[in-house]
Motif scaffolding. Structure first.
Motif, PDB file in Angstrom:
ATOM      1  N   LYS A  23      62.790 -58.375   7.283  1.00 31.55           N
ATOM      2  CA  LYS A  23      63.092 -56.994   7.310  1.00 31.55           C
ATOM      3  C   LYS A  23      64.407 -56.642   6.909  1.00 31.55           C
ATOM      4  N   ILE A  24      65.348 -57.435   7.208  1.00 36.85           N
ATOM      5  CA  ILE A  24      66.644 -57.180   6.797  1.00 36.85           C
ATOM      6  C   ILE A  24      66.777 -57.237   5.106  1.00 36.85           C
ATOM      7  N   ALA A  25      66.119 -58.294   4.468  1.00 35.09           N
ATOM      8  CA  ALA A  25      65.779 -58.201   2.958  1.00 35.09           C
ATOM      9  C   ALA A  25      65.397 -57.086   2.351  1.00 35.09           C
ATOM     10  N   ALA A  26      64.332 -56.411   3.386  1.00 40.04           N
ATOM     11  CA  ALA A  26      63.622 -54.991   2.766  1.00 40.04           C
ATOM     12  C   ALA A  26      64.754 -53.867   2.932  1.00 40.04           C
ATOM     13  N   ASP A  27      65.523 -53.988   4.144  1.00 38.76           N
ATOM     14  CA  ASP A  27      66.452 -52.967   4.261  1.00 38.76           C
ATOM     15  C   ASP A  27      67.590 -53.029   3.150  1.00 38.76           C
ATOM     16  N   ILE A  28      67.691 -54.279   2.810  1.00 38.92           N
ATOM     17  CA  ILE A  28      68.822 -54.155   1.738  1.00 38.92           C
ATOM     18  C   ILE A  28      68.276 -53.625   0.297  1.00 38.92           C
ATOM     19  N   ASP A 121      67.366 -66.627   3.827  1.00 32.08           N
ATOM     20  CA  ASP A 121      66.755 -67.843   3.963  1.00 32.08           C
ATOM     21  C   ASP A 121      65.377 -68.064   3.568  1.00 32.08           C
ATOM     22  N   GLY A 122      65.271 -67.467   2.395  1.00 32.65           N
ATOM     23  CA  GLY A 122      63.865 -67.925   1.479  1.00 32.65           C
ATOM     24  C   GLY A 122      62.694 -66.778   2.021  1.00 32.65           C
ATOM     25  N   PHE A 123      63.093 -65.826   2.756  1.00 31.34           N
ATOM     26  CA  PHE A 123      62.025 -64.823   2.933  1.00 31.34           C
ATOM     27  C   PHE A 123      62.197 -63.615   2.526  1.00 31.34           C
ATOM     28  N   ALA A 124      61.391 -63.391   1.486  1.00 32.97           N
ATOM     29  CA  ALA A 124      61.566 -61.979   0.352  1.00 32.97           C
ATOM     30  C   ALA A 124      60.868 -60.897   0.572  1.00 32.97           C
ATOM     31  N   ALA A 125      61.719 -60.009   0.401  1.00 32.28           N
ATOM     32  CA  ALA A 125      61.051 -58.565   0.222  1.00 32.28           C
ATOM     33  C   ALA A 125      61.352 -58.084  -1.155  1.00 32.28           C
ATOM     34  N   VAL A 126      60.124 -57.699  -1.817  1.00 35.75           N
ATOM     35  CA  VAL A 126      60.318 -57.250  -3.050  1.00 35.75           C
ATOM     36  C   VAL A 126      59.608 -55.928  -3.211  1.00 35.75           C
ATOM     37  N   SER A 127      59.991 -55.031  -4.120  1.00 41.68           N
ATOM     38  CA  SER A 127      59.599 -53.623  -3.951  1.00 41.68           C
ATOM     39  C   SER A 127      59.671 -53.113  -5.623  1.00 41.68           C
ATOM     40  N   ALA A 128      58.751 -52.317  -5.816  1.00 34.66           N
ATOM     41  CA  ALA A 128      58.830 -51.740  -7.241  1.00 34.66           C
ATOM     42  C   ALA A 128      58.330 -50.098  -7.020  1.00 34.66           C
ATOM     43  N   SER A 338      51.978 -54.846   8.943  1.00 33.78           N
ATOM     44  CA  SER A 338      53.191 -54.172   9.167  1.00 33.78           C
ATOM     45  C   SER A 338      53.940 -54.146   7.818  1.00 33.78           C
ATOM     46  N   LEU A 339      54.135 -53.094   7.196  1.00 34.10           N
ATOM     47  CA  LEU A 339      54.674 -52.627   5.945  1.00 34.10           C
ATOM     48  C   LEU A 339      56.341 -53.229   5.988  1.00 34.10           C
ATOM     49  N   LEU A 340      56.344 -54.071   5.485  1.00 30.83           N
ATOM     50  CA  LEU A 340      58.003 -54.968   5.620  1.00 30.83           C
ATOM     51  C   LEU A 340      58.877 -53.870   4.558  1.00 30.83           C
ATOM     52  N   THR A 341      58.576 -53.675   3.426  1.00 27.47           N
ATOM     53  CA  THR A 341      59.361 -52.736   2.344  1.00 27.47           C
ATOM     54  C   THR A 341      59.088 -51.572   2.825  1.00 27.47           C
ATOM     55  N   HIS A 342      60.119 -50.579   2.485  1.00 30.36           N
ATOM     56  CA  HIS A 342      60.210 -49.181   2.652  1.00 30.36           C
ATOM     57  C   HIS A 342      59.142 -48.408   1.781  1.00 30.36           C
ATOM     58  N   PRO A 343      58.751 -47.056   2.271  1.00 31.99           N
ATOM     59  CA  PRO A 343      58.038 -46.345   1.196  1.00 31.99           C
ATOM     60  C   PRO A 343      58.891 -45.963  -0.066  1.00 31.99           C
ATOM     61  N   PRO A 344      58.161 -45.409  -0.947  1.00 32.42           N
ATOM     62  CA  PRO A 344      59.248 -45.133  -2.152  1.00 32.42           C
ATOM     63  C   PRO A 344      60.156 -44.214  -1.941  1.00 32.42           C
ATOM     64  N   VAL A 345      61.200 -44.279  -2.554  1.00 35.52           N
ATOM     65  CA  VAL A 345      62.409 -43.476  -2.695  1.00 35.52           C
ATOM     66  C   VAL A 345      62.241 -41.946  -3.439  1.00 35.52           C
TER      67      VAL A 345
END
Length: 395
Positions: A23-28, A121-128, A338-345
């Protein structure tokens, strides 16, 4: 008895224990995506946006998890280098300053896919997500551009609800195909979504879009299970068949394949491979992050040839077509998805006006559902079912 109860206790999954890091990776990633959307204006250089995105991810991850854990530094940084792929370019366009196409700038009306990821720590959030340069509620996107974006967004919404415990990967493939067809579009052939785990964004369990006949026969069926994390990549083309091919763009994004071992022969190759392991670890990297670009290209040749490093090729659908993309990271937790990444900007219905719509009643109902049913609704449904059952018995 107490001891027996302890041994029977279900161990907590990695996804539960490390959900905070995801979740912290997703916020970044979300904060960086906001900036990338801001930068995607008429006249902006694609190269500048890519460089800025990577810099912001590194800055964001550098600010967190700085205390050593069990005496070791926590690894963090880019999980996927920033790529900015325009119009019929499907993905992975992130040029070097020396590349012939590095001078590319954005024009009004361009359909731009922004893609970036971070890990802690290797736990990835990727978004497009997909942006159209210069669009506004007063001057919304229309025509085939609107069709392809609406198709991609609705397909992403369906995928979010179908990647759930007990469902199978082909259910996602079929729903995305049907939804794309409603806007007279096609998913890009052979595109993959993968299960993730620590230091792995391309796990063995996968979802395929618009598979060829050969891919249909070879591709493994899998069932989504509790505790899994998935990176889901929805790529839709306005073209007739969704086929894409390599053109003149040079590949700049690569990734070490942790499943392959080979003793590199060339000294340069060994040096570059060591640099890749140190700087990127298991995650994709852009040649831009390596010290000597020419030496890096030379050293990577042998590593790619023997499968130690795999290329993320830049591919295109035919000229005059458009590709839209949405990528999200989702965790299948015991309490529900649980959607980790955020909805589109950028995406909002008022910005994208298509004259087509989804008419399939099952898929329309699916998309209208909440991602995770809240506890009150579940209890109410159970209660109602109980009452209905009692009435039926009474009758």
């Amino acid at each position: 008895m107490a001891e027996a109860a302890k041994t029977e206790e279900k161990p907590r999954s990695t996804a539960e224990l490390d959900i905070t890091k995801y979740k912290i990776a997703a916020d970044i990633v979300h904060n960086v995506m906001k900036k990338l959307v801001e930068l995607s204006v008429e006249g902006a250089k694609v190269l500048d946006i890519c460089v800025e995105g990577d810099k912001l991810i590194e800055q964001g991850t550098a600010a967190v998890y700085n205390k050593p854990v069990k005496g070791a530094k926590v690894s963090k940084g880019l999980a996927f280098p920033t790529s900015v792929s325009v119009n019929n370019c499907v993905a992975h366009f992130s040029p070097l300053a020396s590349d012939p196409l590095s001078a590319q700038t954005l024009a009004k009306g361009d359909v731009v896919k922004l893609h970036v990821g971070a890990h802690i720590d290797g736990f990835a959030a990727v978004s497009a997500e997909t942006v159209v340069v210069g669009a506004s509620p007063e001057s919304p996107v229309t025509g085939r551009q609107a069709d392809v974006i609406q198709a991609a967004w609705h397909a992403a919404e369906a995928a979010m609800r179908l990647v759930k415990v007990g469902n199978k990967n082909w259910q996602v493939t079929e729903a995305v195909q049907k939804i794309a067809a409603a806007w007279n579009c096609k998913p890009v052939e052979g595109m993959l979504s993968c299960q993730q785990s620590q230091n792995v964004i391309d796990g063995k369990k996968r979802i395929i879009l618009n598979p060829s006949e050969a891919q249909k026969k070879e591709f493994e069926t899998c069932t989504f299970a509790e505790g899994e994390v998935w990176g889901v990549d929805i790529l839709i083309s306005s073209g007739e068949d969704g086929k894409a091919r390599i053109e003149e763009s040079r590949t700049t994004i690569y990734q070490k394949d942790s499943n392959v071992t080979y003793q590199l022969k060339m000294k340069t190759s060994r040096a570059i491979f060591h640099e890749v392991q140190t700087k990127a670890g298991a995650f994709p990297f852009n040649i831009r992050c390596l010290e000597d670009e020419k030496r890096a290209r030379l050293g990577l040749q042998e590593a790619v040839q023997h499968g130690l490093v795999k290329p993320y090729e830049v591919i295109y659908t035919p000229a005059g077509t458009y590709v839209a993309a949405f990528h999200f990271t989702i965790a299948l937790l015991p309490a529900g998805p649980s959607l980790l990444t955020h909805p589109p900007v950028w995406y909002k219905p008022e910005l994208v006006k298509s004259d087509k719509q989804l008419e399939d009643p099952e898929l329309t109902e699916l998309i209208s559902k909440k991602l995770r049913e809240d506890k009150k609704s579940k209890k109410k449904a159970k209660k109602e079912n109980g009452e209905n059952g009692a009435e039926e018995k009474a009758e």
